[in-house]
Write a protein that holds these residues in place. Sequence first.
Motif, PDB file in Angstrom:
ATOM      1  N   ALA A 246       0.825  -1.212   0.000  1.00 43.00           N
ATOM      2  CA  ALA A 246       0.000   0.000   0.000  1.00 43.00           C
ATOM      3  C   ALA A 246       0.859   1.263   0.000  1.00 43.00           C
ATOM      4  O   ALA A 246       0.417   2.323  -0.450  1.00 43.00           O
ATOM      5  N   ALA A 247       2.115   1.155   0.480  1.00 44.26           N
ATOM      6  CA  ALA A 247       3.008   2.313   0.485  1.00 44.26           C
ATOM      7  C   ALA A 247       3.531   2.624  -0.915  1.00 44.26           C
ATOM      8  O   ALA A 247       4.027   3.728  -1.167  1.00 44.26           O
ATOM      9  N   LEU A 248       3.431   1.654  -1.829  1.00 44.08           N
ATOM     10  CA  LEU A 248       3.910   1.861  -3.196  1.00 44.08           C
ATOM     11  C   LEU A 248       2.822   2.399  -4.110  1.00 44.08           C
ATOM     12  O   LEU A 248       3.117   3.033  -5.124  1.00 44.08           O
ATOM     13  N   THR A 249       1.578   2.124  -3.762  1.00 48.29           N
ATOM     14  CA  THR A 249       0.497   2.480  -4.685  1.00 48.29           C
ATOM     15  C   THR A 249       0.270   3.988  -4.778  1.00 48.29           C
ATOM     16  O   THR A 249      -0.214   4.469  -5.807  1.00 48.29           O
ATOM     17  N   GLY A 250       0.630   4.735  -3.733  1.00 48.37           N
ATOM     18  CA  GLY A 250       0.477   6.191  -3.786  1.00 48.37           C
ATOM     19  C   GLY A 250       1.342   6.821  -4.864  1.00 48.37           C
ATOM     20  O   GLY A 250       0.833   7.518  -5.760  1.00 48.37           O
ATOM     21  N   PRO A 251       2.676   6.593  -4.820  1.00 47.70           N
ATOM     22  CA  PRO A 251       3.535   7.129  -5.882  1.00 47.70           C
ATOM     23  C   PRO A 251       3.152   6.619  -7.269  1.00 47.70           C
ATOM     24  O   PRO A 251       3.225   7.359  -8.251  1.00 47.70           O
ATOM     25  N   VAL A 252       2.734   5.343  -7.345  1.00 43.65           N
ATOM     26  CA  VAL A 252       2.344   4.778  -8.639  1.00 43.65           C
ATOM     27  C   VAL A 252       1.119   5.508  -9.191  1.00 43.65           C
ATOM     28  O   VAL A 252       1.079   5.895 -10.368  1.00 43.65           O
ATOM     29  N   SER A 253       0.123   5.726  -8.337  1.00 43.43           N
ATOM     30  CA  SER A 253      -1.092   6.420  -8.776  1.00 43.43           C
ATOM     31  C   SER A 253      -0.781   7.839  -9.235  1.00 43.43           C
ATOM     32  O   SER A 253      -1.342   8.327 -10.230  1.00 43.43           O
ATOM     33  N   TYR A 254       0.118   8.501  -8.517  1.00 41.87           N
ATOM     34  CA  TYR A 254       0.518   9.861  -8.882  1.00 41.87           C
ATOM     35  C   TYR A 254       1.139   9.878 -10.279  1.00 41.87           C
ATOM     36  O   TYR A 254       0.807  10.725 -11.125  1.00 41.87           O
ATOM     37  N   GLU A 255       2.026   8.930 -10.534  1.00 44.73           N
ATOM     38  CA  GLU A 255       2.703   8.879 -11.834  1.00 44.73           C
ATOM     39  C   GLU A 255       1.726   8.522 -12.948  1.00 44.73           C
ATOM     40  O   GLU A 255       1.776   9.091 -14.046  1.00 44.73           O
ATOM     41  N   LEU A 256       0.834   7.582 -12.675  1.00 40.87           N
ATOM     42  CA  LEU A 256      -0.154   7.201 -13.688  1.00 40.87           C
ATOM     43  C   LEU A 256      -1.070   8.375 -14.032  1.00 40.87           C
ATOM     44  O   LEU A 256      -1.484   8.533 -15.186  1.00 40.87           O
ATOM     45  N   GLY A 257      -1.377   9.198 -13.034  1.00 39.13           N
ATOM     46  CA  GLY A 257      -2.196  10.380 -13.289  1.00 39.13           C
ATOM     47  C   GLY A 257      -1.512  11.344 -14.244  1.00 39.13           C
ATOM     48  O   GLY A 257      -2.151  11.916 -15.144  1.00 39.13           O
ATOM     49  N   LYS A 258      -0.206  11.535 -14.066  1.00 44.92           N
ATOM     50  CA  LYS A 258       0.542  12.411 -14.973  1.00 44.92           C
ATOM     51  C   LYS A 258       0.546  11.850 -16.389  1.00 44.92           C
ATOM     52  O   LYS A 258       0.380  12.587 -17.369  1.00 44.92           O
ATOM     53  N   ILE A 259       0.733  10.536 -16.491  1.00 40.96           N
ATOM     54  CA  ILE A 259       0.778   9.915 -17.816  1.00 40.96           C
ATOM     55  C   ILE A 259      -0.579  10.041 -18.507  1.00 40.96           C
ATOM     56  O   ILE A 259      -0.657  10.327 -19.711  1.00 40.96           O
ATOM     57  N   ALA A 260      -1.665   9.852 -17.746  1.00 43.34           N
ATOM     58  CA  ALA A 260      -3.008   9.978 -18.325  1.00 43.34           C
ATOM     59  C   ALA A 260      -3.230  11.388 -18.876  1.00 43.34           C
ATOM     60  O   ALA A 260      -3.789  11.563 -19.967  1.00 43.34           O
ATOM     61  N   SER A 261      -2.766  12.395 -18.133  1.00 43.48           N
ATOM     62  CA  SER A 261      -2.911  13.781 -18.598  1.00 43.48           C
ATOM     63  C   SER A 261      -2.111  14.018 -19.871  1.00 43.48           C
ATOM     64  O   SER A 261      -2.571  14.696 -20.803  1.00 43.48           O
ATOM     65  N   LEU A 262      -0.917  13.446 -19.926  1.00 45.48           N
ATOM     66  CA  LEU A 262      -0.080  13.620 -21.112  1.00 45.48           C
ATOM     67  C   LEU A 262      -0.681  12.910 -22.324  1.00 45.48           C
ATOM     68  O   LEU A 262      -0.562  13.388 -23.457  1.00 45.48           O
ATOM     69  N   LEU A 263      -1.335  11.781 -22.091  1.00 50.37           N
ATOM     70  CA  LEU A 263      -1.974  11.074 -23.204  1.00 50.37           C
ATOM     71  C   LEU A 263      -3.106  11.901 -23.803  1.00 50.37           C
ATOM     72  O   LEU A 263      -3.326  11.884 -25.019  1.00 50.37           O
ATOM     73  N   GLU A 264      -3.834  12.620 -22.958  1.00 50.79           N
ATOM     74  CA  GLU A 264      -4.881  13.506 -23.471  1.00 50.79           C
ATOM     75  C   GLU A 264      -4.273  14.601 -24.344  1.00 50.79           C
ATOM     76  O   GLU A 264      -4.811  14.958 -25.395  1.00 50.79           O
ATOM     77  N   LEU A 265      -3.137  15.128 -23.894  1.00 47.48           N
ATOM     78  CA  LEU A 265      -2.454  16.149 -24.692  1.00 47.48           C
ATOM     79  C   LEU A 265      -1.919  15.559 -25.993  1.00 47.48           C
ATOM     80  O   LEU A 265      -1.882  16.237 -27.021  1.00 47.48           O
ATOM     81  N   LYS A 266      -1.504  14.285 -25.937  1.00 45.72           N
ATOM     82  CA  LYS A 266      -1.009  13.634 -27.153  1.00 45.72           C
ATOM     83  C   LYS A 266      -2.107  13.556 -28.206  1.00 45.72           C
ATOM     84  O   LYS A 266      -1.862  13.787 -29.393  1.00 45.72           O
ATOM     85  N   GLU A 267      -3.324  13.257 -27.761  1.00 45.73           N
ATOM     86  CA  GLU A 267      -4.443  13.179 -28.698  1.00 45.73           C
ATOM     87  C   GLU A 267      -4.726  14.529 -29.337  1.00 45.73           C
ATOM     88  O   GLU A 267      -5.200  14.606 -30.471  1.00 45.73           O
ATOM     89  N   ASN A 268      -4.432  15.601 -28.595  1.00 43.97           N
ATOM     90  CA  ASN A 268      -4.624  16.955 -29.127  1.00 43.97           C
ATOM     91  C   ASN A 268      -3.354  17.515 -29.763  1.00 43.97           C
ATOM     92  O   ASN A 268      -3.265  18.712 -30.037  1.00 43.97           O
ATOM     93  N   LYS A 269      -2.367  16.634 -29.953  1.00 45.07           N
ATOM     94  CA  LYS A 269      -1.092  17.002 -30.572  1.00 45.07           C
ATOM     95  C   LYS A 269      -0.373  18.113 -29.800  1.00 45.07           C
ATOM     96  O   LYS A 269       0.237  19.010 -30.373  1.00 45.07           O
ATOM     97  N   ARG A 270      -0.463  18.048 -28.484  1.00 46.78           N
ATOM     98  CA  ARG A 270       0.210  19.033 -27.627  1.00 46.78           C
ATOM     99  C   ARG A 270       1.122  18.333 -26.616  1.00 46.78           C
ATOM    100  O   ARG A 270       1.369  18.838 -25.533  1.00 46.78           O
TER     101      ARG A 270
END
Length: 350
Positions: A246-270
């Motif tokens: 459970a101590a690892l899932t916090g940092p993992v979730s944080y990183e996955l959130g950043k990647i998800a945001s970047l993927l949205e920008l990728k779809e908009n070519k940004r």
Amino acid sequence: MQVYPDKLEAQLKRQLAAAYLIAGDESLLQRDAVDAIRASAAEAGFTTIETTVQDASFDWQAWRSSCSEMSLFGEQRLLELRLSTAAIGVEGSKAICEYLSNPAPDSILLVTAPRISGKPKWLSQFIQAGVYTPIYPVDSHALPTWLAARATRHGLRLQREAAQLIAEKVEGNLLAAVQELEKLSLLFANANNKQAVVIDLEKAAKAVGDSARFSAFNMLDHALAGQPQSASRALAHLKNEGNDPAALTGPVSYELGKIASLLELKENKRLADGIKSLRLPPKKREIYQRALPRINQTDISRCTMLTARADLLGKSGQRAAAYNAIEMMLLRLAGTPMPNENAILDYSFR
């Protein structure tokens, strides 16, 4: 001219240049190059070192004027300029180019900088008028060879298996690698014996501590870099250290959130703008730039679900199942999803 680090010492022995630029993000290798230049300059009579650190409020014109001033007592000077960024702007580029076009006769200019992107005008001028030494990280395949060469400075001769073991332990951390060599030297080298001490696998295994930078973020970096085995090894290390999943899932979730945001920008070519806005270290930025073209929203959705399941399992005392869920997440992120992901997601609490 451009001179790589392994050729710098030979260049210094041939002739001291009027200016040197050492640029890169590997601090140990940059320090080695700077030390070599300082030693050669001191031997040639450049015994006075004047150090200037560039920051946001840096006055380039004042720096340029100070470089042109003659020393009061006729000393030969080593003028060190430490750049906090390689993006020095028009004013900085102009000041450096002006100096290089007419360097002070009693001085050597030594500029250190982070890695330089592209080929700005002032870099081209440096290559023409002085020596430019780019510093690159030592990749994992070259690290054992680098270690074997470095070991000779400590009176050691590493056998191939020993060098490979140390390379695996330090995971690219050159400062940690040097510390391990120093430890081996203290344990086995004989100051009164000029012959190098052979370090075999057994000696290395007994002496070398595990200084690999295993953390939740580094574990994810391996996965994003498409290295499933390294990611699993990092996870196993964290597990063996007794970390609560459970101590690892916090940092993992944080990183996955950043990647998800970047993927949205990728779809908009940004995507490029999004990566730039995160102000990532160069190595991390490279990992993202290489990983994001192959990762899609389905991957991140599945990774998020697996991470959430790992968190629940860990908090419910199902430690082994929680670690299985984290490993499934890492394998998918690395581009090698396992067919039994659903079994982990459907795992029943007992």
